[in-house]
Scaffold this motif. Sequence first.
Motif, PDB file in Angstrom:
ATOM      1  N   PHE A   1      11.339  -1.123  -9.043  1.00 52.60           N
ATOM      2  CA  PHE A   1      10.693  -0.220 -10.209  1.00 52.60           C
ATOM      3  C   PHE A   1      10.063   1.118  -9.623  1.00 52.60           C
ATOM      4  O   PHE A   1       9.809   1.907 -10.738  1.00 52.60           O
ATOM      5  CB  PHE A   1       9.611  -0.834 -10.959  1.00 52.60           C
ATOM      6  N   LEU A   2       9.857   1.422  -8.617  1.00 50.71           N
ATOM      7  CA  LEU A   2       9.401   2.873  -8.198  1.00 50.71           C
ATOM      8  C   LEU A   2      10.335   3.862  -8.600  1.00 50.71           C
ATOM      9  O   LEU A   2       9.926   4.734  -9.244  1.00 50.71           O
ATOM     10  CB  LEU A   2       9.000   2.737  -6.451  1.00 50.71           C
ATOM     11  N   PRO A   3      11.588   4.008  -8.396  1.00 56.13           N
ATOM     12  CA  PRO A   3      12.457   5.024  -9.293  1.00 56.13           C
ATOM     13  C   PRO A   3      12.414   4.872 -10.424  1.00 56.13           C
ATOM     14  O   PRO A   3      12.535   5.987 -11.206  1.00 56.13           O
ATOM     15  CB  PRO A   3      13.814   4.647  -8.290  1.00 56.13           C
ATOM     16  N   LEU A   4      12.213   3.722 -11.169  1.00 54.26           N
ATOM     17  CA  LEU A   4      12.542   3.594 -12.479  1.00 54.26           C
ATOM     18  C   LEU A   4      11.405   4.281 -13.216  1.00 54.26           C
ATOM     19  O   LEU A   4      11.820   4.879 -14.475  1.00 54.26           O
ATOM     20  CB  LEU A   4      12.698   2.213 -12.912  1.00 54.26           C
ATOM     21  N   VAL A   5      10.120   4.254 -12.454  1.00 50.99           N
ATOM     22  CA  VAL A   5       9.061   5.011 -13.469  1.00 50.99           C
ATOM     23  C   VAL A   5       9.163   6.451 -13.400  1.00 50.99           C
ATOM     24  O   VAL A   5       8.450   7.326 -14.304  1.00 50.99           O
ATOM     25  CB  VAL A   5       7.567   4.641 -12.698  1.00 50.99           C
ATOM     26  N   VAL A   6       9.896   6.809 -12.555  1.00 51.44           N
ATOM     27  CA  VAL A   6      10.295   8.423 -12.401  1.00 51.44           C
ATOM     28  C   VAL A   6      11.153   8.946 -13.352  1.00 51.44           C
ATOM     29  O   VAL A   6      11.304   9.905 -14.013  1.00 51.44           O
ATOM     30  CB  VAL A   6      10.699   8.856 -10.841  1.00 51.44           C
ATOM     31  N   ILE A   7      12.189   8.148 -13.794  1.00 46.63           N
ATOM     32  CA  ILE A   7      13.323   8.405 -14.612  1.00 46.63           C
ATOM     33  C   ILE A   7      13.170   7.855 -16.051  1.00 46.63           C
ATOM     34  O   ILE A   7      14.176   8.215 -16.769  1.00 46.63           O
ATOM     35  CB  ILE A   7      14.915   8.040 -14.064  1.00 46.63           C
ATOM     36  N   ALA A   8      12.089   7.375 -16.163  1.00 39.76           N
ATOM     37  CA  ALA A   8      12.309   6.527 -17.599  1.00 39.76           C
ATOM     38  C   ALA A   8      12.163   8.016 -18.807  1.00 39.76           C
ATOM     39  O   ALA A   8      11.252   8.788 -18.705  1.00 39.76           O
ATOM     40  CB  ALA A   8      10.863   5.860 -17.688  1.00 39.76           C
ATOM     41  N   PRO A   9      13.093   7.850 -19.829  1.00 44.89           N
ATOM     42  CA  PRO A   9      13.156   8.791 -20.510  1.00 44.89           C
ATOM     43  C   PRO A   9      12.282   8.881 -21.787  1.00 44.89           C
ATOM     44  O   PRO A   9      11.996  10.120 -22.084  1.00 44.89           O
ATOM     45  CB  PRO A   9      14.525   8.633 -20.959  1.00 44.89           C
TER      46      PRO A   9
ATOM     47  N   PRO B   1      12.255  14.400  -7.527  1.00 41.10           N
ATOM     48  CA  PRO B   1      11.248  13.244  -7.597  1.00 41.10           C
ATOM     49  C   PRO B   1      12.036  11.901  -7.498  1.00 41.10           C
ATOM     50  O   PRO B   1      11.607  10.842  -6.837  1.00 41.10           O
ATOM     51  CB  PRO B   1      10.738  13.396  -8.922  1.00 41.10           C
ATOM     52  N   LEU B   2      13.194  11.739  -7.845  1.00 42.55           N
ATOM     53  CA  LEU B   2      13.984  10.602  -7.950  1.00 42.55           C
ATOM     54  C   LEU B   2      14.542  10.371  -6.542  1.00 42.55           C
ATOM     55  O   LEU B   2      14.322   9.167  -5.969  1.00 42.55           O
ATOM     56  CB  LEU B   2      15.334  10.666  -8.783  1.00 42.55           C
ATOM     57  N   GLY B   3      15.039  11.335  -5.860  1.00 43.89           N
ATOM     58  CA  GLY B   3      15.222  11.376  -4.380  1.00 43.89           C
ATOM     59  C   GLY B   3      14.191  10.778  -3.488  1.00 43.89           C
ATOM     60  O   GLY B   3      14.252   9.877  -2.933  1.00 43.89           O
ATOM     61  N   ALA B   4      12.937  11.431  -3.918  1.00 47.99           N
ATOM     62  CA  ALA B   4      11.666  11.012  -3.003  1.00 47.99           C
ATOM     63  C   ALA B   4      11.445   9.542  -3.210  1.00 47.99           C
ATOM     64  O   ALA B   4      11.060   8.772  -2.586  1.00 47.99           O
ATOM     65  CB  ALA B   4      10.578  11.717  -3.357  1.00 47.99           C
ATOM     66  N   ALA B   5      11.586   9.155  -4.667  1.00 51.73           N
ATOM     67  CA  ALA B   5      10.937   7.872  -5.021  1.00 51.73           C
ATOM     68  C   ALA B   5      12.348   6.756  -4.042  1.00 51.73           C
ATOM     69  O   ALA B   5      11.811   5.723  -3.661  1.00 51.73           O
ATOM     70  CB  ALA B   5      11.118   7.560  -6.347  1.00 51.73           C
ATOM     71  N   LEU B   6      13.439   7.161  -4.121  1.00 51.38           N
ATOM     72  CA  LEU B   6      14.413   6.178  -3.628  1.00 51.38           C
ATOM     73  C   LEU B   6      14.117   6.212  -2.028  1.00 51.38           C
ATOM     74  O   LEU B   6      14.325   5.073  -1.547  1.00 51.38           O
ATOM     75  CB  LEU B   6      15.832   6.881  -3.944  1.00 51.38           C
TER      76      LEU B   6
ATOM     77  N   GLY C   1       0.932  -1.208   0.032  1.00 50.73           N
ATOM     78  CA  GLY C   1      -0.116   0.043   0.098  1.00 50.73           C
ATOM     79  C   GLY C   1       0.823   1.387  -0.041  1.00 50.73           C
ATOM     80  O   GLY C   1       0.575   2.050  -0.597  1.00 50.73           O
ATOM     81  N   PHE C   2       1.870   1.275   0.554  1.00 52.15           N
ATOM     82  CA  PHE C   2       2.970   2.275   0.772  1.00 52.15           C
ATOM     83  C   PHE C   2       3.696   2.679  -0.739  1.00 52.15           C
ATOM     84  O   PHE C   2       3.546   3.708  -0.869  1.00 52.15           O
ATOM     85  CB  PHE C   2       3.994   2.156   1.858  1.00 52.15           C
ATOM     86  N   VAL C   3       3.970   1.672  -1.291  1.00 50.22           N
ATOM     87  CA  VAL C   3       4.645   1.783  -2.737  1.00 50.22           C
ATOM     88  C   VAL C   3       3.444   2.425  -3.635  1.00 50.22           C
ATOM     89  O   VAL C   3       4.003   3.224  -4.661  1.00 50.22           O
ATOM     90  CB  VAL C   3       5.357   0.632  -3.032  1.00 50.22           C
ATOM     91  N   MET C   4       2.358   1.679  -3.571  1.00 48.02           N
ATOM     92  CA  MET C   4       1.540   2.070  -4.551  1.00 48.02           C
ATOM     93  C   MET C   4       1.145   3.475  -4.158  1.00 48.02           C
ATOM     94  O   MET C   4       0.775   4.489  -5.146  1.00 48.02           O
ATOM     95  CB  MET C   4       0.250   1.187  -4.251  1.00 48.02           C
ATOM     96  N   ALA C   5       0.909   4.019  -3.131  1.00 48.05           N
ATOM     97  CA  ALA C   5       0.664   5.275  -2.901  1.00 48.05           C
ATOM     98  C   ALA C   5       1.774   6.246  -3.143  1.00 48.05           C
ATOM     99  O   ALA C   5       1.497   7.579  -3.415  1.00 48.05           O
ATOM    100  CB  ALA C   5       0.254   5.390  -1.120  1.00 48.05           C
ATOM    101  N   CYS C   6       3.012   5.761  -2.857  1.00 49.40           N
ATOM    102  CA  CYS C   6       4.065   6.867  -3.311  1.00 49.40           C
ATOM    103  C   CYS C   6       4.052   7.097  -4.868  1.00 49.40           C
ATOM    104  O   CYS C   6       4.502   8.148  -5.231  1.00 49.40           O
ATOM    105  CB  CYS C   6       5.520   5.849  -3.088  1.00 49.40           C
TER     106      CYS C   6
ATOM    107  N   GLY D   1      11.262   6.472  -0.551  1.00 54.50           N
ATOM    108  CA  GLY D   1      10.020   5.424  -0.605  1.00 54.50           C
ATOM    109  C   GLY D   1      10.497   3.973  -0.608  1.00 54.50           C
ATOM    110  O   GLY D   1      10.105   3.151   0.160  1.00 54.50           O
ATOM    111  N   SER D   2      11.180   3.856  -1.901  1.00 54.33           N
ATOM    112  CA  SER D   2      11.796   2.360  -2.194  1.00 54.33           C
ATOM    113  C   SER D   2      12.599   1.838  -0.877  1.00 54.33           C
ATOM    114  O   SER D   2      12.407   0.535  -0.649  1.00 54.33           O
ATOM    115  CB  SER D   2      12.343   2.377  -3.312  1.00 54.33           C
ATOM    116  N   ALA D   3      13.547   2.468  -0.171  1.00 58.93           N
ATOM    117  CA  ALA D   3      14.226   2.186   0.776  1.00 58.93           C
ATOM    118  C   ALA D   3      13.377   1.991   2.063  1.00 58.93           C
ATOM    119  O   ALA D   3      13.548   0.739   2.631  1.00 58.93           O
ATOM    120  CB  ALA D   3      15.282   3.291   1.289  1.00 58.93           C
TER     121      ALA D   3
END
Length: 379
Positions: free
Chosen positions: A88-96, A163-168, A23-28, A170-172
């Motif tokens: 994959f949470l950080p990857l969806v943020v940096i996908a180019p 955004p990448l820092g926040a995602a990291l 639930g945490f990652v999905m909401a992130c 959350g992932s951690a």
Amino acid sequence: MISDEKGLRAAMLATRLAFLAAGFVMACWAPLIPFAKQQVGADEGVFGLLLLCLGLGAIVAMPLTGYLSARTGARAMILLGGFGLVAFLPLVVIAPTVWTLGLALAVFGAALGTIDVAMNIHAAEVETRAARPMMSGFHAMWSVGGILGAGGLTALLSAGLSPLGAALVGSALAGCAMILAAPRLLRQSGGAKPEFVRPRGIVLLLAILAAISFLVEGAVLDWGALLIVDQGLMAATGAGIGYMLFSIAMTIARLTGDWLVAALGRGRIMILGGLVAMAGIALTLVPGMLWPALLGFALIGLGCANLVPVLFSLAAQSRDMPPGLAVAAVTTTGYAGILLGPALIGFAADATSLAMAFGALALLMAAFPLAAQRASRIG
């Protein structure tokens, strides 16, 4: 096999951690959506298709997860899905590009679908061994994770973190929860002889009811604020309060849900939940009055809160299908309700009005009190 009370308590903790992390990652992901959209330069139409990739990835993974969990147990699939979300949470943020974002979202969705099915199968096994209702409490942790994830990521972004820092971050945090859960998960071997089958018997009824409940939840998420604005009750800037009240009420109801199920039984929970949700929907349609509408959103959350946990428990106890496949069937059909429901509401609102489309949801919720006796007979 876990036979002692200490081991069972460890398995309960692991299940709660899995629900919390998922639930945490999905909401992130929710606060990161605008940044992902900006990163690939997609317009609304293209980005809508990209978001569909997430749901399609989940729906493809769910039956496969049920099959594998029935064969080997849920533990490996919980870990695969949980750490997949973390990765994959950080990857969806940096996908180019649009294509890489679509692929990342599809895998992210597949990971979500995997852990969703597997942790519900695991929860049903823990509930069976504990010999008391526990499913609502497990689902409450998903809701708590959602509140923490959305609120935490919003706070980090507001404080200036990228955004990448926040995602990291959350992932951690989610990764720590999964690491704590891993050694405590049940190591049952499954042992069923699974096959890919359509929902059948009582599981088909449970799956249809799950789709209705998820449809209503999705409608409140996607259309609730617009309904408040359309009714002239509040400006768009504050209309999100309806969904906030819905979420808070749902979390509270799930935290007390196991006690209610034990006291009233699953059949009565389905009857009362359906009736309360119907009353809530009716209140949201009272013209020109804000407070009844806000109370209505809270009642929808209270009514719907324990319906899906009850359906999962009943599916796991069905004799018509192996537990893993039954839970997967109910989950997959429920997600179909989330994916298709908002679009159906939109079509109905375009043909009539948004208020009438919401009114139709109350008619659908009548299925719960009408079907409660038959659906709960197996439990």
